[in-house]
Design an enzyme around this catalytic site. Structure first.
Site, short mmCIF file in Angstrom:
data_model
loop_
_atom_site.label_atom_id
_atom_site.label_comp_id
_atom_site.label_asym_id
_atom_site.label_seq_id
_atom_site.Cartn_x
_atom_site.Cartn_y
_atom_site.Cartn_z
N LYS A 1 -2.52 90.77 -29.34
CA LYS A 1 -3.95 90.83 -29.00
C LYS A 1 -4.83 91.25 -30.17
CE LYS A 1 -3.84 90.47 -24.10
NZ LYS A 1 -3.84 91.08 -22.80
N ARG B 1 4.30 92.20 -20.70
CA ARG B 1 4.02 90.75 -20.76
C ARG B 1 3.93 90.37 -22.24
NH1 ARG B 1 -0.33 87.35 -21.28
NH2 ARG B 1 -0.27 85.44 -20.03
#
Ligand code: HH2
Length: 278
Positions: free
Chosen positions: A220, A254
Site C-alpha cells: 500500500k 490479505r
C-alpha cells in the site's frame, strides 16, 4: 477464535494468509476474456501451492481513479475464476460491494463476501443474510475516487472502532450470525499515512471488539511514503507491516506475496513455540 464461513470453520489460533487474486484488466472493459480467466485460475493455484489459507477474488479495483465496472461485467470477469478456486480446498472470498455480484457469487458457492463498503449498499445485508457465508466488514468513507477528501478524524482509532461496531450490529440485526463476521480497519481507505500508522499502533482496540481482524497492508501507498519505494518494491515493507499487525491482534493478512508472508509467519510461529516450551 474462529471464523465461520460457508464450507469452512476457520481456526484463527494462528494467523492466516489470504491471497489476493485480482481479475481486473484496466486496459479494456470486456471482462471475462479467456486469457484473464486462465491467468486468474493459474494465480489461484499458485497462491494455494505457496500456502495461502484463503483466496480473495476481485473483479473491480478499489484504487483511487480506477474505472467503475457494472455488476454484470464484474461477475463475468470473476465467475470462472471463482468456480475453479472453489475446487482448491481453501475458503474462497469474493471482494465486492455490489449486492448483485454478492448474490451471484453466493449462488455459485462462494464462502465469504469481502465488502470494502461493509454491506452499506441497499440490499447488501439481505444478499448475505441466510447464506451461511462469512463476511468481512471494512471501514472506509465515501468512494475510492473521493475518499481522500474524507480523511479527517478526531481520533482515528475510536472512529474506526465505532464504525465497525455499528456495522457488526447492523449485520447481526439483519440475521448474519456473529461467528460469520470479521472486521477490517481498511488501511489506505480514506486515511492519510499518519492515520494508517496511528490505526496500526492502536489496532488492539479493534481486536478488542471480539471479532476476527482481517488487515490489508500489502504494497500500500503508505509503505511507499515511508520507504520511497515503488509499488513493486514494497515486499520488505509489507512484511514488516504485516508482522506489526499480527502483534497488534490481526488474524488474517490479505496479501499479494503469499510465499514470503507464509515464511515470515513460520518464523513468528517458531519463536512462539520456543517461548511456550521454556
Ligand atoms: N484493500 C484493497 C482491496 N480490498 N479488502 C479488505 N478487506 N481489506 C483491504 O485492505 C483491501 C480490500 C486494495 O484495493 P485494490 O485496489 O483492489 O488493490 P489490491 O486488491 O491489489 O490490494
Amino acid at each position: 477464535m474462529h471464523w465461520q464461513t460457508r464450507r469452512f470453520r476457520i481456526d484463527l489460533s494462528r494467523p492466516r494468509v489470504m491471497g489476493i487474486v485480482n481479475v481486473t484488466p484496466d486496459s479494456f472493459s470486456d471482462g471475462g476474456r479467456h486469457d484473464d480467466t486462465r491467468a486468474g485460475i493459474a494465480h489461484c493455484e499458485r497462491l494455494v501451492a505457496e500456502g495461502a489459507d484463503l483466496l480473495d477474488i476481485g473483479g473491480e479495483s478499489t484504487r483511487p481513479g480506477a474505472p467503475r465496472v457494472d455488476a454484470t461485467s464484474e461477475w463475468t470477469r470473476i465467475a470462472d475464476v471463482l468456480a475453479a478456486a472453489l475446487t482448491l480446498g481453501v475458503p474462497v472470498s469474493v471482494d465486492t460491494y455490489k449486492p448483485e455480484v454478492m448474490r451471484r457469487a453466493l449462488d455459485a458457492g462462494a464462502d465469504i463476501v469481502n465488502d470494502v463498503q461493509a454491506l452499506q449498499l441497499p440490499g447488501a445485508l439481505q444478499a448475505v443474510a441466510g447464506s451461511g457465508a462469512g463476511v468481512c466488514l471494512m471501514h472506509m468513507r465515501g468512494e475510492p475516487a473521493s475518499m481522500m477528501d474524507l480523511a479527517q478524524y478526531d481520533d482515528v482509532v475510536a472512529d474506526v472502532a465505532a464504525f465497525l461496531r455499528g456495522r457488526a450490529d447492523a449485520a447481526r440485526a439483519a440475521g448474519i450470525p456473529a461467528e460469520c463476521i470479521a472486521l477490517d480497519p481498511g488501511y489506505g481507505f480514506a486515511k492519510t499515512a499518519q492515520h494508517n500508522l496511528r490505526l496500526l499502533a492502536g489496532q488492539r482496540a479493534l481486536a478488542a471488539l471480539g471479532r476476527p481482524l482481517l488487515v490489508g497492508w500489502s504494497r500500500k501507498r503508505t509503505l511507499g511514503e515511508i520507504t520511497g519505494r515503488a509499488v513493486g518494491e514494497r515486499l520488505p515493507a509489507s512484511l514488516a507491516a504485516a508482522l506489526r499487525a499480527v502483534s497488534a491482534g490481526a488474524h488474517v493478512l490479505r496479501v499479494h506475496d503469499v510465499a514470503a508472508t507464509v515464511d515470515a509467519l513460520k518464523v513468528w510461529a517458531a519463536v512462539d513455540a520456543a517461548t511456550i516450551r521454556h
